[in-house]
Design an enzyme around this catalytic site. Structure first.
Site, mmCIF file in Angstrom:
data_model
loop_
_atom_site.group_PDB
_atom_site.id
_atom_site.type_symbol
_atom_site.label_atom_id
_atom_site.label_comp_id
_atom_site.label_asym_id
_atom_site.label_seq_id
_atom_site.Cartn_x
_atom_site.Cartn_y
_atom_site.Cartn_z
ATOM 1 N N ARG A 234 0.863 -1.169 0.000
ATOM 2 C CA ARG A 234 0.000 0.000 0.000
ATOM 3 C C ARG A 234 0.902 1.222 0.000
ATOM 4 O O ARG A 234 2.005 1.198 0.573
ATOM 5 C CB ARG A 234 -0.918 0.033 1.231
ATOM 6 C CG ARG A 234 -2.078 -0.953 1.193
ATOM 7 C CD ARG A 234 -3.151 -0.524 0.200
ATOM 8 N NE ARG A 234 -4.356 -1.327 0.285
ATOM 9 C CZ ARG A 234 -4.585 -2.411 -0.454
ATOM 10 N NH1 ARG A 234 -3.665 -2.823 -1.321
ATOM 11 N NH2 ARG A 234 -5.716 -3.073 -0.328
ATOM 12 N N GLU A 263 -4.542 7.793 -4.764
ATOM 13 C CA GLU A 263 -4.797 7.131 -6.042
ATOM 14 C C GLU A 263 -6.134 7.611 -6.602
ATOM 15 O O GLU A 263 -7.109 7.711 -5.855
ATOM 16 C CB GLU A 263 -4.809 5.609 -5.861
ATOM 17 C CG GLU A 263 -3.462 5.060 -5.437
ATOM 18 C CD GLU A 263 -3.440 3.540 -5.322
ATOM 19 O OE1 GLU A 263 -4.435 2.882 -5.719
ATOM 20 O OE2 GLU A 263 -2.436 2.997 -4.844
ATOM 21 N N HIS A 282 -1.633 0.686 -10.046
ATOM 22 C CA HIS A 282 -2.246 -0.280 -9.132
ATOM 23 C C HIS A 282 -2.885 -1.435 -9.904
ATOM 24 O O HIS A 282 -4.081 -1.732 -9.727
ATOM 25 C CB HIS A 282 -3.281 0.397 -8.226
ATOM 26 C CG HIS A 282 -3.498 -0.352 -6.948
ATOM 27 N ND1 HIS A 282 -3.857 0.259 -5.775
ATOM 28 C CD2 HIS A 282 -3.399 -1.671 -6.651
ATOM 29 C CE1 HIS A 282 -3.995 -0.643 -4.815
ATOM 30 N NE2 HIS A 282 -3.721 -1.833 -5.326
#
Length: 318
Positions: A234, A263, A282
């Site tokens: 993360r 994000e 991601h």
């Protein structure tokens, strides 16, 4: 006793929920016991009778209306976005999708490392500029990789890097369950030793109170000017400001990042423009085999719930 009812919440997504429902029915789960909600209204309609709930995200107010709920299944490995403490207080089992993403993430981590070892990101920029300039590449064999968090993903990274002849260091709380592919097992209090030893430091741990900000200026200095940070955990596990500073000053060699503190990564982020950074959106866990792997976990955990064996559920978090 009736079979339990499993509800795919609308937060899973209508197409994905319908597909997974059909797969579970094909796997032998009674069709009248698996429901897929496409809208918030449909989730609300069936929530009170649901024994199990599959979620993408879980708004806390849903739990107040889930009178029969005994089990929540996340479709991700990380559960930091879920109200874990509330689930614990209510005695609701929580399981995750650990293992589903291990193969694609492991392969992407290896790709990141090969990218830096062979200077492929710099060569791609040369190609875009129609510029012929030879570069000397390195080899992964004989280099050291430190893996922070040796769960399903970290284990696959260890296996792949070991096959390339790397010296594998692993950081994990339970050293007794460290996989054989790890040459140098270490507990979390030896993190600085691992940073100092590593040519590549791979973050694959969950985001918790203990791991938030785990990698900062001190750890990056220990990684050093030949070291590369790889983050598939993360964004918050690494202090992003400290990382940008280390990259700009070449305190470390580079970074490969699939996750970020914010994000999508803002367009004005300095990370976009740094020549020693590989940014991916991601997507390291993406794979065409996700649905079939999810189905295996869901089917097994549904049957455990039906048997009253919530303790034996696969990937139980709480």
């Amino acid at each position: 006793m009736d079979e339990p009812t499993l509800l795919f919440a609308h937060t899973v997504g209508p197409d994905r929920g319908a597909d997974l429902r059909d797969r579970l029915v094909d796997a032998g789960i009674p069709a009248d016991r698996v429901l897929a909600a496409a809208t918030p209204a449909e989730t609300d309609e069936h929530l009170a009778d649901a024994d199990g709930l599959v979620v993408g995200r879980l708004p806390e107010d849903l739990l107040d209306r889930a009178d029969s709920l005994r089990w929540v299944q996340a479709l991700s490995s990380g559960v930091d976005y879920l109200p874990v403490d509330d689930l614990v207080d209510r005695g609701i089992a929580l399981t995750n999708a650990a293992g589903v993403h291990a193969e694609p993430i492991g392969e992407q981590v290896l790709g990141y490392m090969l990218n830096f070892e062979r200077d492929l990101h710099a060569l791609a920029r040369q190609q875009a500029d129609s510029r012929w300039e030879r570069r000397e590449g390195g080899e992964l064999r004989g280099k050291a990789v430190g893996i922070v968090g040796v769960g399903a993903i970290g284990t696959r990274v260890a296996e792949l890097t070991s096959a390339f002849g790397m010296d594998v260091w692993g950081v994990k709380r339970d050293l007794d369950s460290m996989p054989d592919a790890v040459d140098e097992p270490r507990s979390p209090d030896a993190l600085h030793e691992v940073c100092l030893a590593s040519d590549y430091l791979v973050l694959a741990c969950p985001l918790t109170d203990e791991t938030e900000g785990l990698i900062g200026g001190d750890e990056l200095r220990l990684l050093g000017e030949d070291g590369v940070l790889v983050n598939v955990a993360r964004g918050e596990v690494c202090d992003q400001e400290a990382l940008v500073g280390a990259l700009r000053s070449h305190l470390i060699r580079g970074a490969a990042l699939d996750v970020f503190e914010e994000e999508p990564l803002p367009a004005d982020s300095r990370l976009w423009d740094l020549s020693n950074v590989v940014v991916t959106p991601h997507m390291a866990g993406s794979t065409p085999h996700k649905a079939e792997r999810w189905t295996e976990i869901l089917a097994e955990n549904y049957r455990r719930l039906a048997e009253g064996d919530s303790e034996g559920m696969r990937n139980r978090v709480v």
